[in-house]
Design a protein around this motif. Structure first.
Motif, short mmCIF file in Angstrom:
data_model
loop_
_atom_site.label_atom_id
_atom_site.label_comp_id
_atom_site.label_asym_id
_atom_site.label_seq_id
_atom_site.Cartn_x
_atom_site.Cartn_y
_atom_site.Cartn_z
N ALA A 54 0.84 -1.06 -0.28
CA ALA A 54 -0.19 -0.01 0.05
C ALA A 54 0.98 1.26 0.07
O ALA A 54 0.70 2.29 -0.73
CB ALA A 54 -0.92 -0.01 1.18
N ALA A 55 1.86 1.17 0.88
CA ALA A 55 2.90 2.16 0.78
C ALA A 55 3.34 2.62 -0.58
O ALA A 55 3.63 3.67 -0.96
CB ALA A 55 4.00 2.24 1.88
N ALA A 56 3.71 1.62 -1.00
CA ALA A 56 4.40 1.74 -2.54
C ALA A 56 3.57 2.28 -3.53
O ALA A 56 3.66 3.23 -4.73
CB ALA A 56 4.94 0.34 -3.18
N HIS A 57 1.94 1.82 -3.44
CA HIS A 57 1.11 2.50 -4.29
C HIS A 57 0.81 4.06 -3.92
O HIS A 57 0.72 4.94 -4.95
CB HIS A 57 -0.15 1.79 -4.02
N PHE A 58 1.05 4.59 -2.79
CA PHE A 58 0.89 5.77 -2.32
C PHE A 58 2.11 6.63 -3.24
O PHE A 58 1.75 7.76 -3.72
CB PHE A 58 1.03 5.96 -0.66
N VAL A 59 3.31 6.23 -3.00
CA VAL A 59 4.47 6.82 -3.81
C VAL A 59 4.09 6.66 -5.23
O VAL A 59 4.39 7.75 -6.01
CB VAL A 59 5.75 6.02 -3.43
N PHE A 60 3.47 5.72 -5.73
CA PHE A 60 3.12 5.67 -7.18
C PHE A 60 2.16 6.97 -7.63
O PHE A 60 2.30 7.86 -8.49
CB PHE A 60 2.66 4.48 -7.71
N GLN A 61 1.06 7.23 -6.60
CA GLN A 61 0.07 7.91 -6.93
C GLN A 61 0.84 9.45 -6.77
O GLN A 61 0.57 10.51 -7.78
CB GLN A 61 -0.73 8.04 -5.69
N THR A 62 1.75 9.79 -5.96
CA THR A 62 2.19 11.34 -5.65
C THR A 62 3.25 11.45 -6.90
O THR A 62 3.33 12.58 -7.31
CB THR A 62 2.89 11.33 -4.51
N ARG A 63 3.88 10.40 -7.36
CA ARG A 63 4.83 10.52 -8.49
C ARG A 63 4.16 10.96 -9.81
O ARG A 63 4.41 11.44 -10.69
CB ARG A 63 5.62 9.56 -8.65
N LYS A 64 2.77 10.22 -9.93
CA LYS A 64 2.21 10.16 -11.15
C LYS A 64 1.38 11.27 -11.38
O LYS A 64 0.80 11.75 -12.62
CB LYS A 64 1.36 8.79 -11.30
N LEU A 65 0.79 11.81 -10.31
CA LEU A 65 -0.15 12.76 -10.28
C LEU A 65 0.17 14.10 -11.24
O LEU A 65 1.34 14.63 -10.82
CB LEU A 65 -0.51 13.31 -8.85
N ASP A 66 -1.01 14.64 -12.00
CA ASP A 66 -0.72 15.97 -12.57
C ASP A 66 -2.09 16.64 -12.47
O ASP A 66 -3.19 16.23 -12.92
CB ASP A 66 -0.81 15.66 -14.12
N ILE A 67 -1.98 17.63 -11.20
CA ILE A 67 -3.14 18.12 -10.77
C ILE A 67 -3.90 19.05 -11.95
O ILE A 67 -5.06 19.37 -11.56
CB ILE A 67 -3.05 19.04 -9.44
N ASN A 79 -4.68 17.73 -14.91
CA ASN A 79 -5.05 16.61 -15.68
C ASN A 79 -6.27 15.99 -15.11
O ASN A 79 -6.09 15.08 -14.46
CB ASN A 79 -3.96 15.71 -16.22
N PRO A 80 -7.67 16.48 -15.24
CA PRO A 80 -8.74 16.07 -14.58
C PRO A 80 -8.88 14.43 -14.84
O PRO A 80 -9.07 13.82 -13.93
CB PRO A 80 -9.96 16.67 -15.20
N ASP A 81 -8.62 13.97 -16.00
CA ASP A 81 -8.54 12.38 -16.40
C ASP A 81 -7.60 11.48 -15.43
O ASP A 81 -8.10 10.51 -15.01
CB ASP A 81 -8.63 12.13 -17.61
N GLU A 82 -6.43 12.12 -15.49
CA GLU A 82 -5.52 11.46 -14.63
C GLU A 82 -5.82 11.57 -13.09
O GLU A 82 -5.57 10.49 -12.39
CB GLU A 82 -4.09 12.17 -14.91
N CYS A 83 -6.35 12.54 -12.68
CA CYS A 83 -6.83 12.78 -11.11
C CYS A 83 -7.95 11.80 -11.09
O CYS A 83 -7.93 11.15 -9.76
CB CYS A 83 -7.47 14.18 -11.03
N LEU A 84 -8.97 11.49 -11.82
CA LEU A 84 -9.82 10.60 -11.59
C LEU A 84 -9.39 9.18 -11.50
O LEU A 84 -9.90 8.59 -10.57
CB LEU A 84 -10.99 10.63 -12.86
N LYS A 85 -8.53 8.99 -12.38
CA LYS A 85 -7.89 7.63 -12.44
C LYS A 85 -7.08 7.19 -11.12
O LYS A 85 -7.14 6.11 -10.51
CB LYS A 85 -6.94 7.44 -13.67
N LEU A 86 -6.41 8.19 -10.66
CA LEU A 86 -5.48 8.20 -9.50
C LEU A 86 -6.33 7.94 -8.27
O LEU A 86 -6.27 7.10 -7.33
CB LEU A 86 -4.61 9.36 -9.43
N PHE A 87 -7.47 8.74 -8.27
CA PHE A 87 -8.54 8.63 -7.13
C PHE A 87 -8.83 7.36 -7.04
O PHE A 87 -8.96 6.61 -5.97
CB PHE A 87 -9.66 9.55 -7.30
#
Length: 321
Positions: free
Chosen positions: A274-287, A289-297
């Motif tokens: 789960a911690a690794a997934h959190f790191v993935f989310q923060t590195r992948k996030l483009d605030i 890009n609404p489509d990317e935000c929805l996918k990460l959410f």
């Protein structure tokens, strides 16, 4: 009434190919949209803390001797699932009633059943009662302590829709309501609480603030125009820094909860994933890009599943030993 003829019976921010549109008659589609049955991510995120807490109880040394069996864990998980779907639907319907006028001003939400006029406020209120009745029947099947605790959560459920009007931290109030299951699973198992589930609750709140901040970045421009507040607007360009803090603190709380409970070693594998997934989310996030935000959410259901898988494996070892 807004012109939504181009949308037909669909909602702009909802998937058009969801199975509910195939199995339900068209007359029930607006109610499915009110309850967000076509968007299961909401009830999933509400459910995961319930399942974590129930499985955490099963990890406690001596749980079996205290009368908590693997059969009890499975039964509670099934009941929590039904309850989460019902109460998330009731909560969304209530939220739409409160936000009726705001939703009519936001491009993403003006095609929802209430602002588009496909459901009246009276019909929505009846629908809330029906869904709440299902949740009540589930709650009444638990012990007295869990019943009282469940009713206590309604205070936060009632406050949340108004929070965006008086604080920059409405996501915190969402966390208070959405994470309540982190207390309920343990209370249902033992008829009491301890420090471990309380710390798990704090961790779940921090997780909720994080993922809902990502979600809120989809609406930040409209929110700013209509005067709605959020952590997305508050954090702005420093969102990634804040997410690292929130998710990092959530992991530490979960770790502390697990240590205090004395969980099986396999549980820590789920936490690490789960911690690794959190790191993935923060590195992948483009605030921006609404489509990317929805996918990460939406990907946060993976976090929930990883943690539950570890806790369930640990509980299976404890309760079958």
């Amino acid at each position: 009434m807004n012109d939504t003829s181009h949308m037909g019976d669909r909602v702009a921010d909802a998937p058009s190919g969801n199975f509910v549109y195939k199995v339900l008659p068209r007359t029930l589609w607006p109610y499915a949209q009110l309850a967000r049955w076509d968007r299961p991510i909401g009830w999933q995120l509400l459910l995961w803390p319930c399942l974590w807490s129930a499985a955490l109880a099963g990890n406690m040394p001596g749980a079996l001797e205290a009368g908590y069996t693997l059969g009890d864990l499975v039964r509670h998980c099934v009941l929590f699932t039904i309850g989460a779907i019902a109460m998330r639907g009731a909560g969304c319907t209530y939220n739409d009633l409160v936000d009726h006028k705001i939703d009519a001003k936001v491009a993403r939400t003006r095609s929802r059943p209430l602002p588009s006029g496909r459901v009246s406020r009276g019909q929505a209120q009846i629908f809330i009662l029906l869904q709440s009745l299902v949740g009540l029947l589930i709650l009444l099947s638990f012990n007295g302590f869990a019943i009282v605790l469940g009713f206590a959560s309604l205070a936060f459920v009632a406050i949340y829709p108004f929070a965006k009007r008086f604080t920059d931290w409405p996501q915190f109030f969402l966390g208070l309501a959405f994470s309540w299951g982190a207390l309920m699973g343990w209370a249902t198992a033992f008829g009491t609480l301890s420090v471990a589930p309380v710390i798990l609750y704090v961790g779940a709140i921090l997780w909720t603030i994080g993922y809902d901040t990502i979600y809120a970045h989809q609406d930040k421009e409209d929110d700013a125009l209509v005067g709605v507040r959020s952590t997305a607007l508050l954090f702005g360009d420093r969102t990634k820094v804040w997410l690292d803090r929130l998710y990092g603190a959530a992991v530490l709380c979960m770790l502390a909860s697990f240590v205090l409970t004395g969980v099986h070693v396999v549980v820590y594998l789920g936490l690490a994933a789960a911690a690794a997934h959190f790191v993935f989310q923060t590195r992948k996030l483009d605030i921006d890009n609404p489509d990317e935000c929805l996918k990460l959410f939406k990907s946060n259901t993976v976090v929930g599943a990883l943690l539950f898988a570890g806790l369930l494996a640990g509980a299976a070892f404890r309760l079958t030993a």
